[in-house]
Each structure stands twice: as C-alpha cells, then as structure tokens.
Motif scaffolding. Sequence first.
Motif, PDB file in Angstrom:
ATOM      1  N   THR A   6      21.255  82.841  54.566  1.00 56.01           N
ATOM      2  CA  THR A   6      21.884  83.135  53.277  1.00 56.01           C
ATOM      3  C   THR A   6      21.175  81.998  52.458  1.00 56.01           C
ATOM      4  O   THR A   6      21.283  80.787  52.928  1.00 56.01           O
ATOM      5  CB  THR A   6      23.657  82.972  53.421  1.00 56.01           C
ATOM      6  OG1 THR A   6      23.897  84.195  54.264  1.00 56.01           O
ATOM      7  CG2 THR A   6      24.162  82.964  52.052  1.00 56.01           C
ATOM      8  N   CYS A   9      20.949  81.403  45.023  1.00 52.01           N
ATOM      9  CA  CYS A   9      19.928  81.322  44.085  1.00 52.01           C
ATOM     10  C   CYS A   9      20.006  79.984  42.955  1.00 52.01           C
ATOM     11  O   CYS A   9      21.168  79.593  42.644  1.00 52.01           O
ATOM     12  CB  CYS A   9      20.186  82.727  43.123  1.00 52.01           C
ATOM     13  SG  CYS A   9      19.315  82.864  41.824  1.00 52.01           S
ATOM     14  N   GLN A  14      24.614  82.390  42.763  1.00 55.18           N
ATOM     15  CA  GLN A  14      25.148  83.145  43.758  1.00 55.18           C
ATOM     16  C   GLN A  14      24.431  83.240  45.155  1.00 55.18           C
ATOM     17  O   GLN A  14      23.058  83.041  45.081  1.00 55.18           O
ATOM     18  CB  GLN A  14      24.830  84.546  43.450  1.00 55.18           C
ATOM     19  CG  GLN A  14      25.643  84.735  42.022  1.00 55.18           C
ATOM     20  CD  GLN A  14      27.122  84.774  42.156  1.00 55.18           C
ATOM     21  OE1 GLN A  14      27.649  85.501  43.187  1.00 55.18           O
ATOM     22  NE2 GLN A  14      27.741  84.148  41.410  1.00 55.18           N
ATOM     23  N   GLU A  15      25.169  83.532  46.055  1.00 55.39           N
ATOM     24  CA  GLU A  15      24.430  83.808  47.466  1.00 55.39           C
ATOM     25  C   GLU A  15      23.627  84.975  47.489  1.00 55.39           C
ATOM     26  O   GLU A  15      24.034  85.950  47.167  1.00 55.39           O
ATOM     27  CB  GLU A  15      25.385  83.598  48.591  1.00 55.39           C
ATOM     28  CG  GLU A  15      25.847  82.378  48.618  1.00 55.39           C
ATOM     29  CD  GLU A  15      26.987  82.157  49.814  1.00 55.39           C
ATOM     30  OE1 GLU A  15      27.477  82.990  50.394  1.00 55.39           O
ATOM     31  OE2 GLU A  15      27.296  80.916  50.266  1.00 55.39           O
ATOM     32  N   PHE A  16      22.468  85.015  48.321  1.00 53.25           N
ATOM     33  CA  PHE A  16      21.640  86.254  48.498  1.00 53.25           C
ATOM     34  C   PHE A  16      21.289  86.122  49.946  1.00 53.25           C
ATOM     35  O   PHE A  16      21.081  84.917  50.469  1.00 53.25           O
ATOM     36  CB  PHE A  16      20.717  86.545  47.610  1.00 53.25           C
ATOM     37  CG  PHE A  16      19.442  85.617  47.529  1.00 53.25           C
ATOM     38  CD1 PHE A  16      18.542  85.795  48.110  1.00 53.25           C
ATOM     39  CD2 PHE A  16      19.412  84.459  46.876  1.00 53.25           C
ATOM     40  CE1 PHE A  16      17.551  85.044  48.238  1.00 53.25           C
ATOM     41  CE2 PHE A  16      18.692  83.416  46.749  1.00 53.25           C
ATOM     42  CZ  PHE A  16      17.485  83.948  47.346  1.00 53.25           C
ATOM     43  N   THR A  17      20.889  87.331  50.603  1.00 53.62           N
ATOM     44  CA  THR A  17      20.503  87.323  51.892  1.00 53.62           C
ATOM     45  C   THR A  17      18.960  87.297  51.954  1.00 53.62           C
ATOM     46  O   THR A  17      18.328  88.453  51.251  1.00 53.62           O
ATOM     47  CB  THR A  17      20.988  88.519  52.803  1.00 53.62           C
ATOM     48  OG1 THR A  17      22.556  88.188  52.781  1.00 53.62           O
ATOM     49  CG2 THR A  17      20.771  88.428  54.242  1.00 53.62           C
ATOM     50  N   ARG A  37      15.219  82.555  44.255  1.00 50.88           N
ATOM     51  CA  ARG A  37      16.064  83.446  43.400  1.00 50.88           C
ATOM     52  C   ARG A  37      16.510  84.662  43.891  1.00 50.88           C
ATOM     53  O   ARG A  37      15.555  85.291  44.638  1.00 50.88           O
ATOM     54  CB  ARG A  37      15.272  83.518  42.150  1.00 50.88           C
ATOM     55  CG  ARG A  37      14.881  82.125  41.149  1.00 50.88           C
ATOM     56  CD  ARG A  37      14.074  82.616  40.020  1.00 50.88           C
ATOM     57  NE  ARG A  37      13.909  81.208  39.304  1.00 50.88           N
ATOM     58  CZ  ARG A  37      12.995  80.433  39.631  1.00 50.88           C
ATOM     59  NH1 ARG A  37      12.195  80.793  40.484  1.00 50.88           N
ATOM     60  NH2 ARG A  37      12.884  79.392  38.804  1.00 50.88           N
ATOM     61  N   CYS A  38      17.580  85.052  43.334  1.00 54.00           N
ATOM     62  CA  CYS A  38      18.086  86.259  43.859  1.00 54.00           C
ATOM     63  C   CYS A  38      17.192  87.571  42.960  1.00 54.00           C
ATOM     64  O   CYS A  38      16.564  87.115  42.162  1.00 54.00           O
ATOM     65  CB  CYS A  38      19.629  86.511  43.643  1.00 54.00           C
ATOM     66  SG  CYS A  38      20.010  86.634  41.716  1.00 54.00           S
ATOM     67  N   LYS A  39      17.247  88.479  43.547  1.00 53.07           N
ATOM     68  CA  LYS A  39      16.311  89.781  43.049  1.00 53.07           C
ATOM     69  C   LYS A  39      16.675  89.852  41.503  1.00 53.07           C
ATOM     70  O   LYS A  39      15.674  90.118  40.969  1.00 53.07           O
ATOM     71  CB  LYS A  39      16.649  91.205  43.920  1.00 53.07           C
ATOM     72  CG  LYS A  39      16.093  92.316  43.239  1.00 53.07           C
ATOM     73  CD  LYS A  39      15.355  93.248  44.076  1.00 53.07           C
ATOM     74  CE  LYS A  39      15.011  94.534  43.486  1.00 53.07           C
ATOM     75  NZ  LYS A  39      13.816  93.916  42.576  1.00 53.07           N
TER      76      LYS A  39
END
Length: 89
Positions: A6, A9, A14-17, A37-39
């Motif tokens: 985890t 971003c 925000q958390e992203f995997t 960065r998240c998608k």
Amino acid sequence: MFQDKTIVCKDCGQEFTFTAREQEFFAEKGFTNEPQRCKSCRDARKGNVRGGSARQMFDAVCSECGKPCKVPFEPRGDRPIYCSDCFRR
C-alpha cells in the motif's frame, strides 16, 4: 517473492495498491523506483503534460517514397521527412 504494497499518492493523498504483479513487472524492466501516484493522478498528469488534447499532426509528403503522411512537427523544407514505414528502415 513480491507482496502487495500500500502506497500513499503524493498528489491526492489516497492510498493505492502496488500489486505483486506490478512489482514483478517493474523488476523485469529494471525500474528501481516505486510509483508515487495513483492511476487517476498519473492519467491526469499525462493529460496536463500534453495540454489535455491530442498532439497536433501536420500533413507532409515522404521524401523517400512520396506517400502522403502526417508528422508531429511543422515541416520546414530544409530536412527530409519520412513516413513511418521509411523511417523504420
């Protein structure tokens, strides 16, 4: 070998995997840095870098084969222009 991770971003917080599969892909390609960065933030950033629209293309004629083609720069006439087939050769 790899486990899902985890990450937060750096743009939106925000958390992203970062999946084990993605980590494996990064390792195969020799990438040493993890994504920051998240998608959705990556996609938004790519859009902003390119001005949010498609790249402008200009009409030209290939100097090698004479076929009409499109190029991502305005032809000036002082350099040859090649279609994608001739450019690959």
